[in-house]
Design a protein around this motif. Structure first.
Motif, PDB file in Angstrom:
ATOM      1  N   HIS A  23      23.771  51.361  61.972  1.00 42.32           N
ATOM      2  CA  HIS A  23      24.447  50.306  62.731  1.00 42.32           C
ATOM      3  C   HIS A  23      25.873  50.674  63.108  1.00 42.32           C
ATOM      4  CE1 HIS A  23      21.119  47.533  62.130  1.00 42.32           C
ATOM      5  NE2 HIS A  23      21.097  47.882  60.859  1.00 42.32           N
ATOM      6  N   ASP A  24      26.271  51.911  62.841  1.00 41.46           N
ATOM      7  CA  ASP A  24      27.588  52.398  63.237  1.00 41.46           C
ATOM      8  C   ASP A  24      28.726  51.563  62.660  1.00 41.46           C
ATOM      9  OD1 ASP A  24      26.257  53.211  66.469  1.00 41.46           O
ATOM     10  OD2 ASP A  24      26.598  54.563  64.790  1.00 41.46           O
ATOM     11  N   HIS A  25      28.599  51.164  61.405  1.00 39.03           N
ATOM     12  CA  HIS A  25      29.703  50.474  60.747  1.00 39.03           C
ATOM     13  C   HIS A  25      30.832  51.467  60.485  1.00 39.03           C
ATOM     14  CE1 HIS A  25      27.197  47.105  60.565  1.00 39.03           C
ATOM     15  NE2 HIS A  25      26.647  47.278  59.372  1.00 39.03           N
ATOM     16  N   THR A  26      32.040  50.958  60.435  1.00 41.45           N
ATOM     17  CA  THR A  26      33.191  51.797  60.147  1.00 41.45           C
ATOM     18  C   THR A  26      33.984  51.180  59.009  1.00 41.45           C
ATOM     19  OG1 THR A  26      35.099  52.941  61.112  1.00 41.45           O
ATOM     20  CG2 THR A  26      34.748  50.662  61.776  1.00 41.45           C
ATOM     21  N   ALA A  27      34.949  51.928  58.490  1.00 44.18           N
ATOM     22  CA  ALA A  27      35.693  51.456  57.326  1.00 44.18           C
ATOM     23  C   ALA A  27      37.094  52.026  57.331  1.00 44.18           C
ATOM     24  CB  ALA A  27      34.975  51.852  56.029  1.00 44.18           C
TER      25      ALA A  27
END
Length: 468
Positions: free
Chosen positions: A437-441
């Motif tokens: 889901h192409d989450h980033t942090a």
């Protein structure tokens, strides 16, 4: 004077039956005359007998296909091809196995219609053994559900050629995955692997009669790639102190390797080959696919929109919130070094924590660039991550650090660095979620790892408080 009866011509069926009966009697007589055959001639006879078997299988397949296309089978007492074949053989007191009857059914189901002429011709001409033809029929039937019509003839020709050259069923199934990745719809291969991942399982150990413990393990391609690479790293023959050869069988070495993995999951042992570093996996993708993926990332602005060079990561998070992030394409496939076919998403996930050696291929399959495995998380960084993150950093997850992977917030292949402000612990499930889901942090010095969705909205009810 007696008048001779008018001769009634034999039907075409009687003539064909007479041919088959004569051929069977002639072949049956061969065995009795082998005593007089010289040893030098036996190899030619063996090859000729194999040709006769292939011709007989082709004739039987042609007869079953003809009966199926005319509706003879559908109108019989046994309207399924398998049962019809078994019954006709029982009536004629001819032996037939259930497996062979099912193979004929698979062929009959697939080789009906004008768009499968090539496969039907290969079967009836004896080009494919019955077993190989059945596998090709199954694979081709599945491919037609996932690949658009203009590619059907091409795929059929490739499958037939491979099978005719002696490809094993496992090789044909591997080819099936690569065809789906190359010619299928954008997410066809990923959907296949998602279904496979849902079916993963390891049964409890059970005791056999000889006192051994056994279990059944079923894995999706990405999971099997990781396990196979780890087993390969630890199962090489180890000579004794005096140079004595390793007398363990390959199966024994793999079993010992699995036990080593279980015993050294928390502590690296520099004196044991294969430990102290993640397993090495070679990922092969075409240059066109690699450039296309990087082009998508460039449209997002910056390095994939997954993080930044600052602790706060404000530039990256703003670019995500702006809605300019373009999701990477999922069509195509990556080939792992041990024979697995992976989706680009799975290859990206493995690239976080394994020694990935990216091999870039040109249009003719030549190697253009072979990367170096120099970007894996060190044992010291792993220990620091365990201390800092205290487990999976995805909101709401309580998986302990021993069961987590190190994740590159900024993908290493896209310029990310292997340093603490660009790393976070994730359990295997949430590692997959983040890549898919192409989450980033961002890594905050007080609040720890803060996760956001692709559109910039935060994930979870609140940040996890961790000690600096």
């Amino acid at each position: 004077m007696a008048i001779a009866p008018f001769p009634i011509p034999a039907s075409a069926g009687d003539a064909a039956l007479a041919q088959l009966d004569a051929a069977r009697e002639s072949i049956a007589a061969v065995g009795a005359g082998l005593v007089a055959v010289s040893s030098e001639e036996l190899d030619r006879l063996a090859a000729s007998a194999a040709g006769v078997i292939a011709a007989a299988e082709a004739a039987r397949a042609a007869i079953v296909l003809e009966a199926s296309s005319r509706g003879v089978i559908a109108g019989s007492d046994h309207p399924r091809t398998k049962a019809w074949v078994e019954q006709t053989c029982r009536d004629a007191e001819v032996p037939v196995t259930s497996v062979m009857a099912r193979q004929l059914q698979d062929i009959a189901q697939t080789c009906t219609g004008h768009d499968v002429a090539a496969l039907r011709e290969a079967v009836t001409a004896g080009r494919l053994p019955l077993e190989s033809a059945a596998v090709v029929a199954k694979v081709y039937r599945r491919l037609r559900e996932k690949i658009e019509h203009p590619h059907w003839d091409l795929l059929a020709d490739i499958l037939i050629d491979w099978a005719a050259e002696g490809a094993r069923p496992s090789q044909l199934h591997s080819l099936e995955e690569r065809m789906i990745g190359q010619y299928g719809t954008a997410d066809a291969l990923q959907e296949e692997h998602d279904r496979a991942h849902q079916n993963r399982r390891l049964t409890d150990f059970r005791t056999t009669r000889d006192g051994m413990r056994t279990a059944t393990l079923k894995l999706d391609p990405a999971s099997e790639a990781t396990l196979t690479a780890a087993l390969h790293a630890l199962s090489k023959p180890q000579p004794g102190a005096g140079g004595e050869p390793d007398l363990r069988s390959s199966g024994q070495r793999r079993a010992d390797a699995l036990l080593s993995i279980a015993g050294f999951t928390t502590t690296a042992r520099p004196d044991v080959p294969g430990t102290g570093a993640k397993a090495r996996i070679t990922i092969t993708m075409t240059l066109a696919d690699l450039l296309a993926d990087l082009a998508d990332c460039d449209q997002a602005g910056g390095v994939d929109g997954r993080g930044s060079d600052t602790a706060e990561g404000t530039d990256s998070r703003n670019s995500v919130r702006s809605g300019t992030r373009v999701r990477s394409r999922t069509r195509g496939y990556a080939a792992a070094g041990f024979g697995q076919t992976l989706t680009p998403t799975e290859a990206g996930m493995l690239a976080c924590d394994a020694q990935i050696i990216p091999t870039v291929l040109g249009t003719n399959g030549e190697i253009l660039d072979l990367g170096r495995a120099h970007r894996t998380i060190t044992p010291g960084q792993s220990a620091a991550l365990h201390q800092r993150d205290q487990g999976c950093t995805y909101p709401g997850c309580s998986i302990p650090p021993q069961w987590c992977d190190g994740h590159h917030i900024v993908y290493w292949a896209l310029g990310g660095r292997t340093d603490m402000k660009h790393l976070a612990l994730l359990c295997r499930h949430h590692h997959t979620v983040v890549h898919r889901h192409d989450h980033t942090a961002t890594v905050h010095p007080i609040h720890g790892v803060l996760w956001t969705r692709r559109d910039g909205t935060p994930i979870g009810n609140g940040p996890r408080i961790t000690l600096p």
